[in-house]
Scaffold this motif. Structure first.
Motif, PDB file in Angstrom:
ATOM      1  N   ALA A 258      20.541  11.547  52.314  1.00 56.35           N
ATOM      2  CA  ALA A 258      21.869  11.507  51.562  1.00 56.35           C
ATOM      3  C   ALA A 258      22.650  11.194  50.285  1.00 56.35           C
ATOM      4  N   ASP A 259      21.340  11.673  49.477  1.00 56.20           N
ATOM      5  CA  ASP A 259      22.703  11.647  48.198  1.00 56.20           C
ATOM      6  C   ASP A 259      22.110  13.162  48.124  1.00 56.20           C
ATOM      7  N   ASP A 260      21.808  13.843  48.540  1.00 55.10           N
ATOM      8  CA  ASP A 260      22.181  15.005  48.895  1.00 55.10           C
ATOM      9  C   ASP A 260      22.992  15.725  48.937  1.00 55.10           C
ATOM     10  N   TRP A 261      24.239  14.835  50.227  1.00 58.28           N
ATOM     11  CA  TRP A 261      25.325  15.399  51.353  1.00 58.28           C
ATOM     12  C   TRP A 261      26.176  16.312  50.122  1.00 58.28           C
ATOM     13  N   VAL A 262      26.039  17.392  50.444  1.00 58.67           N
ATOM     14  CA  VAL A 262      28.071  17.566  49.231  1.00 58.67           C
ATOM     15  C   VAL A 262      27.896  18.999  50.685  1.00 58.67           C
ATOM     16  N   HIS A 263      29.301  19.759  50.234  1.00 61.18           N
ATOM     17  CA  HIS A 263      30.108  20.735  51.038  1.00 61.18           C
ATOM     18  C   HIS A 263      29.156  22.092  50.417  1.00 61.18           C
ATOM     19  N   THR A 264      28.760  22.735  51.424  1.00 58.18           N
ATOM     20  CA  THR A 264      28.104  24.172  51.519  1.00 58.18           C
ATOM     21  C   THR A 264      28.888  25.201  50.276  1.00 58.18           C
ATOM     22  N   THR A 265      30.654  24.868  49.566  1.00 59.26           N
ATOM     23  CA  THR A 265      31.022  25.634  48.357  1.00 59.26           C
ATOM     24  C   THR A 265      30.853  24.843  47.320  1.00 59.26           C
ATOM     25  N   LYS A 266      30.130  23.151  47.466  1.00 59.30           N
ATOM     26  CA  LYS A 266      29.872  22.483  45.693  1.00 59.30           C
ATOM     27  C   LYS A 266      28.129  22.552  45.990  1.00 59.30           C
ATOM     28  N   LEU A 267      28.021  23.477  46.911  1.00 56.96           N
ATOM     29  CA  LEU A 267      26.676  23.288  46.503  1.00 56.96           C
ATOM     30  C   LEU A 267      25.885  23.601  45.130  1.00 56.96           C
ATOM     31  N   SER A 268      25.415  23.119  44.420  1.00 55.64           N
ATOM     32  CA  SER A 268      24.775  24.128  43.348  1.00 55.64           C
ATOM     33  C   SER A 268      23.286  23.589  43.062  1.00 55.64           C
ATOM     34  N   ILE A 269      22.228  24.498  43.154  1.00 53.56           N
ATOM     35  CA  ILE A 269      20.373  24.614  43.003  1.00 53.56           C
ATOM     36  C   ILE A 269      20.298  24.934  41.548  1.00 53.56           C
ATOM     37  N   PRO A 270      19.980  23.942  40.861  1.00 48.14           N
ATOM     38  CA  PRO A 270      18.978  24.544  39.209  1.00 48.14           C
ATOM     39  C   PRO A 270      18.342  24.906  39.200  1.00 48.14           C
ATOM     40  N   TYR A 271      18.284  26.050  38.554  1.00 48.42           N
ATOM     41  CA  TYR A 271      16.998  27.024  38.244  1.00 48.42           C
ATOM     42  C   TYR A 271      15.687  25.996  37.833  1.00 48.42           C
ATOM     43  N   GLY A 272      14.978  26.819  39.016  1.00 45.97           N
ATOM     44  CA  GLY A 272      13.677  26.631  38.866  1.00 45.97           C
ATOM     45  C   GLY A 272      13.572  25.265  39.694  1.00 45.97           C
ATOM     46  N   THR A 273      14.311  25.135  40.604  1.00 43.58           N
ATOM     47  CA  THR A 273      13.892  24.085  42.189  1.00 43.58           C
ATOM     48  C   THR A 273      12.673  24.936  42.965  1.00 43.58           C
ATOM     49  N   PRO A 274      12.315  23.969  43.195  1.00 44.33           N
ATOM     50  CA  PRO A 274      11.099  24.962  44.081  1.00 44.33           C
ATOM     51  C   PRO A 274      11.582  24.926  45.779  1.00 44.33           C
ATOM     52  N   ALA A 275      10.720  26.077  45.573  1.00 41.28           N
ATOM     53  CA  ALA A 275      11.486  26.757  47.137  1.00 41.28           C
ATOM     54  C   ALA A 275      11.824  25.973  48.674  1.00 41.28           C
ATOM     55  N   TRP A 276      10.935  24.814  48.478  1.00 40.43           N
ATOM     56  CA  TRP A 276      10.715  24.252  49.442  1.00 40.43           C
ATOM     57  C   TRP A 276      11.956  23.167  49.219  1.00 40.43           C
ATOM     58  N   LYS A 277      12.326  22.803  48.211  1.00 42.90           N
ATOM     59  CA  LYS A 277      12.867  22.237  48.184  1.00 42.90           C
ATOM     60  C   LYS A 277      14.453  22.676  48.303  1.00 42.90           C
TER      61      LYS A 277
END
Length: 465
Positions: A258-277
């Motif tokens: 629930a802490d990571d619910w964002v609209h897909t247009t606002k999704l920002s994934i930090p560089y280096g995030t593991p593929a599974w995450k």
């Protein structure tokens, strides 16, 4: 008695229960944890020795002769500095003390147990050293790991509704002068006790069974507190909402964050995030975007879960078609609240993350946890704390798993063992250890309120002939 055995790193006696049910006599036990040793002595009438490194080494051998050696040994890293394999490389580890006992006494059977990971990719070297050492000592042993879980064993053979994958190492001595042409044997065959068994057939009420809690104290000991019930009420509402939203489709099987619910247009994934995450973050964003209206309303009602701990703002739904959360078995984990079908339970662990029977809004009891490990209802934990008892059970070995593995080992290696009191006792033992452990016990001893202190000798529970 049909044979003599030694019980190393004995805990509270899961190995003892299995081998005792086969007619074995324990002539020596070791357990360095004093609390576990007290419980072992209380139930089995034998006081375990303490530090095995002091009782079995190059200069001392206090372990007596025996036919079978068993133990759930700790796995310490072995050196990788050289190419030397075998006993020399195990020095400085507890496995070397086991090897020293085997070298001196040459028991007919060695059965060791460890966690699943000992045969995993991170412990390839350790595994090779263990197998090579046993072979150097003159034993037939498979290089393939034998992974056994009680939930895959039929209940009539002593199985239990608990996922508990453990690796067993089944080594049988090659008699002096006999050449063993089976240099890399198959692992012992458990197909007979697993045949046509679907673990989804487990029924906790029937097969554990669940206790009927009749006193206020017994209920309070395991009842969920108000804050825990609040977490579950919130997530149960989420499940019911999504059941309607998905119109009969399955609930998401990926972790709900629930802490990571964002609209897909606002999704920002930090560089280096593991593929599974990254995969789970994208799936959570997709879920939220598709159902934003109802999920926003749910979050608002529950104050955006702000008073929930971070790990309770996550849900792992593994309960398939269960209608709601209250029909499941739950586990409060660091990774979130895990919900599973109410068939079999997750593994007991050596901490207080005990399984929750959602329908009854309570954790499993000590007695239920003991039943999961195959220990009989007369097994007595005296007056120690619940947290300590759960820890001991979580560290233990499952009785039914040991019982069936040992039988399978003897079947595999009858060409080495031949006909003897040892093989007769093991192969003629009942198909289920419960037949012995559950029915031939002096029950009146269980009700005695005895204080268990270091300086008090407690008489053992007596098996009735």
């Amino acid at each position: 008695m049909g044979f003599k055995f030694v019980d190393l790193f004995a805990g509270i006696g899961g190995f003892h229960a299995a081998l005792g049910a086969m007619g074995g006599e324990c002539v020596y036990a070791s357990e360095i944890d004093k609390d576990a040793a007290r419980i072992y002595q209380r139930n089995w009438g034998l006081k375990p020795d303490g530090d095995i490194t002091l009782a079995a080494n190059e200069d001392v051998m206090e372990v007596p002769p025996h036919d079978v050696l068993v133990g759930g040994f700790p796995c310490q890293p072995f050196s990788k500095s050289g190419k030397q394999m075998g006993m020399d490389e195990t020095r400085g580890t507890l496995f070397w003390n086991i090897a020293r006992i085997i070298e001196v006494h040459a028991p007919s059977i060695v059965l060791l147990e460890n966690v699943r990971n000992i045969a995993g990719p991170r412990h390839i070297h350790e595994w090779e050293v263990i197998i090579q050492t046993l072979r150097q000592l003159g034993y037939r042993v498979s290089k393939e790991p034998m992974v056994v879980s009680p939930h895959l064993i039929r209940p009539e053979f002593g199985g239990r509704p608990q996922v508990r994958e453990r690796v067993f190492i089944a080594a049988t001595r090659i008699p002096s002068g006999k050449k063993d042409h089976n240099s890399n044997p198959e692992i012992p065959d458990l197909s007979a006790v697993k045949m046509n068994w679907d673990p989804q057939k487990w029924n906790l009420n029937k097969d554990l069974p669940l206790e009927k809690l009749t006193t206020i104290r017994s209920k309070m000991d395991v009842a969920l507190v108000d804050t825990e019930i609040k977490w579950l009420e919130a997530w149960n509402e989420f499940v019911e909402i999504m059941r309607i939203e998905l119109n009969g489709d399955k609930l998401p099987g990926f972790p709900i964050w629930a802490d990571d619910w964002v609209h897909t247009t606002k999704l920002s994934i930090p560089y280096g995030t593991p593929a599974w995450k990254e995969n789970f973050l994208r799936k959570n964003a997709d879920l939220y975007t598709k159902h934003k209206k109802v999920l926003d309303a749910w979050l608002k009602k529950w104050n955006h879960l702000e008073d929930f701990p971070p790990s309770r703002r996550k849900l792992e739904w593994q309960a398939q078609n269960a209608k709601n959360l209250w029909e499941t078995v739950l586990h409060f984990r660091p990774s979130g609240i895990r919900a599973k079908r109410a068939t079999y339970l997750p593994a007991l662990v050596a901490i207080t993350q005990t399984s929750i029977i959602a329908k009854q809004k309570r954790r499993i009891t000590i007695r239920e946890a003991a039943r999961l490990q195959g220990l009989p209802d007369w097994f007595d934990f005296v007056d120690q704390s619940q947290s300590l008892t759960y820890k001991q059970l979580g560290n233990g070995v499952n009785v039914g798993a040991v019982y069936n593995v040992l039988k399978a080992q003897v079947f595999r290696d009858l060409d080495l063992l031949g006909k003897s009191k040892l093989t007769d006792a093991i192969l003629s033992a009942p198909s289920n250890p419960d037949f012995v452990l559950g029915n031939h016990v002096d029950y009146h001893r269980v009700a005695e309120a005895i204080k268990f202190k270091n300086d008090v000798e407690i008489p053992p529970l007596r098996l009735v002939n």
